[in-house]
Scaffold this motif. Sequence first.
Motif, short mmCIF file in Angstrom:
data_model
loop_
_atom_site.label_atom_id
_atom_site.label_comp_id
_atom_site.label_asym_id
_atom_site.label_seq_id
_atom_site.Cartn_x
_atom_site.Cartn_y
_atom_site.Cartn_z
N LEU A 141 0.82 -1.21 0.00
CA LEU A 141 0.00 0.00 0.00
C LEU A 141 0.86 1.27 0.00
CD1 LEU A 141 -0.65 1.31 3.17
CD2 LEU A 141 -1.53 -0.99 3.34
N ASP A 142 2.09 1.17 0.49
CA ASP A 142 3.01 2.31 0.38
C ASP A 142 3.34 2.59 -1.09
OD1 ASP A 142 3.06 2.38 3.13
OD2 ASP A 142 4.97 1.32 3.31
N LEU A 143 3.68 1.51 -1.81
CA LEU A 143 4.02 1.69 -3.23
C LEU A 143 2.81 2.15 -4.03
CD1 LEU A 143 6.19 -1.51 -3.94
CD2 LEU A 143 7.02 0.80 -3.54
N TYR A 144 1.65 1.63 -3.65
CA TYR A 144 0.39 1.99 -4.32
C TYR A 144 0.16 3.50 -4.20
CZ TYR A 144 -4.65 1.27 -5.46
OH TYR A 144 -5.90 1.27 -6.03
N THR A 145 0.40 4.02 -2.99
CA THR A 145 0.24 5.47 -2.76
C THR A 145 1.26 6.25 -3.59
OG1 THR A 145 -0.39 4.93 -0.50
CG2 THR A 145 0.13 7.24 -0.95
N VAL A 170 10.07 -0.05 6.84
CA VAL A 170 11.12 0.53 5.98
C VAL A 170 12.04 -0.54 5.40
CG1 VAL A 170 11.17 2.90 6.81
CG2 VAL A 170 12.44 1.16 8.07
N HIS A 171 12.13 -1.68 6.07
CA HIS A 171 12.98 -2.74 5.51
C HIS A 171 12.33 -3.29 4.24
CE1 HIS A 171 14.38 -3.41 9.93
NE2 HIS A 171 14.86 -2.30 9.40
N SER A 172 11.05 -3.65 4.34
CA SER A 172 10.36 -4.17 3.15
C SER A 172 10.32 -3.11 2.05
CB SER A 172 8.92 -4.57 3.49
OG SER A 172 8.90 -5.55 4.49
N LEU A 173 10.05 -1.87 2.47
CA LEU A 173 9.92 -0.80 1.46
C LEU A 173 11.25 -0.56 0.74
CD1 LEU A 173 8.17 1.39 0.15
CD2 LEU A 173 8.76 2.92 2.05
N ALA A 174 12.34 -0.58 1.50
CA ALA A 174 13.65 -0.32 0.87
C ALA A 174 13.97 -1.38 -0.18
CB ALA A 174 14.74 -0.29 1.94
N TYR A 175 13.66 -2.66 0.11
CA TYR A 175 13.93 -3.71 -0.89
C TYR A 175 13.10 -3.47 -2.15
CZ TYR A 175 15.93 -6.29 3.10
OH TYR A 175 16.66 -6.67 4.19
N ALA A 176 11.83 -3.12 -1.93
CA ALA A 176 10.96 -2.91 -3.09
C ALA A 176 11.41 -1.69 -3.91
CB ALA A 176 9.52 -2.75 -2.64
N LEU A 177 11.71 -0.61 -3.21
CA LEU A 177 12.13 0.61 -3.92
C LEU A 177 13.40 0.34 -4.72
CD1 LEU A 177 11.50 3.33 -1.19
CD2 LEU A 177 10.27 3.08 -3.36
N ALA A 178 14.30 -0.41 -4.12
CA ALA A 178 15.55 -0.72 -4.83
C ALA A 178 15.25 -1.44 -6.13
CB ALA A 178 16.44 -1.57 -3.93
N ARG A 179 14.29 -2.35 -6.07
CA ARG A 179 13.96 -3.11 -7.28
C ARG A 179 13.35 -2.24 -8.35
NH1 ARG A 179 10.73 -7.86 -4.68
NH2 ARG A 179 9.47 -7.37 -6.51
N PHE A 180 12.72 -1.16 -7.96
CA PHE A 180 12.17 -0.25 -8.96
C PHE A 180 13.15 0.87 -9.30
CE2 PHE A 180 8.19 -2.28 -7.61
CZ PHE A 180 7.59 -2.49 -8.83
#
Length: 473
Positions: A141-145, A170-180
Motif C-alpha cells: 500500500l506504500d508503493l500503491y500510494t 522501511v525494511h520491506s519498502l527499501a527492498y521494493a524501492l531498490a527493485r524499482f
Amino acid sequence: MVISLAKRDLITIEDLSNQEIEAVFALADEMAEGLREQSNVCRGMIMASLFFEPSTRTRMSFEAAMNRLGGRVISVMEMRNTSLAKGESIADMARVVGSYADIIVIRHPWEGAARVVADYADVPVINAGDGGHEHPSQTLLDLYTIKKERKTLEGLKIALWGDLKYGRTVHSLAYALARFGATMHFRPSAGFEMPEHVIRKLTAEYAGRLERYNGPKEEKEKGLIPLDAIYVTPSGPHQLANIPAVGIQIELEKGVDALYVTRLQKERFEPSAEGLKKGYPVVDKKLFKEKGFKETIVMHPLPRVGELAYEMDSDPRSMYFKQAAGGVPIRMALLSLLLGCKTVDIPESKVPSFAKKMEHPVYKRETGVKCQNEKCVSVQETEREYIKHEFQIVSNEPLTLRCVYCEHEIHPPYIASSKWHQGLVENKRYYKADSFMLGRIKPENLIIFNSEEKAQHQGFKLGKRVKPVGNAK
Ligand code: CP
C-alpha cells in the motif's frame, strides 16, 4: 499474460516480482472502484486473523477486505487467549489453524515467525509484521500510494526517516524501492540506523551503491541532511555515482519525491537505549518550508507518536491517511489473488525486473551454529525442538551467514571440510574462517563452528596455520 498467485505466501516483499506487484495494483484499482460490489469474490472462504501484537490498520483493513469480498473471518488478538500461552509451538498452531481456515494472516513479535507458519500450514500465509523484520503488505500500500501520486514507481528519490533499525515497514519498502530503481536517502535517528544486513542486501543483491554522507556537523544536528544514500544502479552507473562527494548534496537540492516517516518502535528495545537521549527528527511545517521538500509527499505507516506534527494534516503533500485507506483495496486484491479467487491479465510489463533473486548456498549442518538475534523465532524455547538452524552463505569475505528466518547475519570464526577427513580421524582439521582455506572448500562440504571447543568436541584438530585472505606477507 495471465497471473495467478493462488496458494502463494507473502512473507517478504521478495515473494512478489515487480510485475506481480503491478498486477496487485491493477486489481486493487478495480476493487476500489466498487468496494461494495465484490461480495461474491471470496464467498465461502475463511481468513484466520492472528494478531499477537497490537494493530489497528493492518488487522482491521485485512478483516474489512475479507468481509467486503464476501468471506468470513476468525480471529485471535492475544497470545494469552491461545494455546501458545500453554507452551504450544507456532508450528503446531499453524498446522491446526491451517485446517480451519483458507488463508492465514499473522502478526507476531518474533522475527521469522510468519515463515514458520508458512512452512507448516497448508494454506497461504501473509506476514502482517514479524517483529522488526518485514511488513510486506504495508509495502504494497506504500508503493500503491507513491504510484498514485507520482504516476510511476521507477527511478524515484525517496527519503526514509526515523527508526530505520526496528521499523519493519522501511525494511520491506527499501527492498521494493531498490527493485524499482529508486535512490534512497536514509535519515535515521542516532542509534536507529538501517541494519547492516539490510544495507548488504541493497548493495550486494540489488546492485545498490552506498554513500555515507560526511557533511558539516551543524547540518547533521539540524536534522535536515540524510546520513546515507543508496543509489540503485541496475542497468548502468547512476549519473552522479562517479562524483560521490557532491552526489548527495546535488540530489537533496533537487528534492525528494517522498519522505517516509516512521515512529520510534519503543516496544522493541530497552528504554535506556542511547539513541533516545539524542532526540528524534520531527516533520513539521517549518521543515517543509525547505526548498528540497516543495514537491515532496509525506508518508507514514502510522501510528504516529510525535514525529509527525498534526499541523501537517492539512498540507496537500500529506498522504498518510490516504495511504492507510489504500489498505482495504490492496488487501482485497491480495487476498483474492492468494486464494485463487482472481487472476489478473496484464500486458507484458515495461517495468524491468531488477529482482533477480540471488541464489546463495545454504548451510544447515547441526554444528551448533545458531542465530544470534534473540528475537529470532529459531532461538525461542518453544520452537527449539523442531526448528533446524539454517543459513544462506552470503559472503566469503568475511564468512557471512544469513539466518533464513530473521535475516540477521553472523560471522562464525572456524571452518572445516567434510570431504578431507574421509573418516580418518587424523585428517580432521579445522581452520580460521578468514584463511584462504575457505575458498578451497566447496559449500556442500563446508562445516562451520562458532568456537574451537565445538570443533574439537567433534574430533577436529587445529590445521597448520594459514594466512588470512588478502594478507600479502
Ligand atoms: N501500519 C501499521 O502496521 O499499522 P498497525 O500497527 O495499526 O497495523
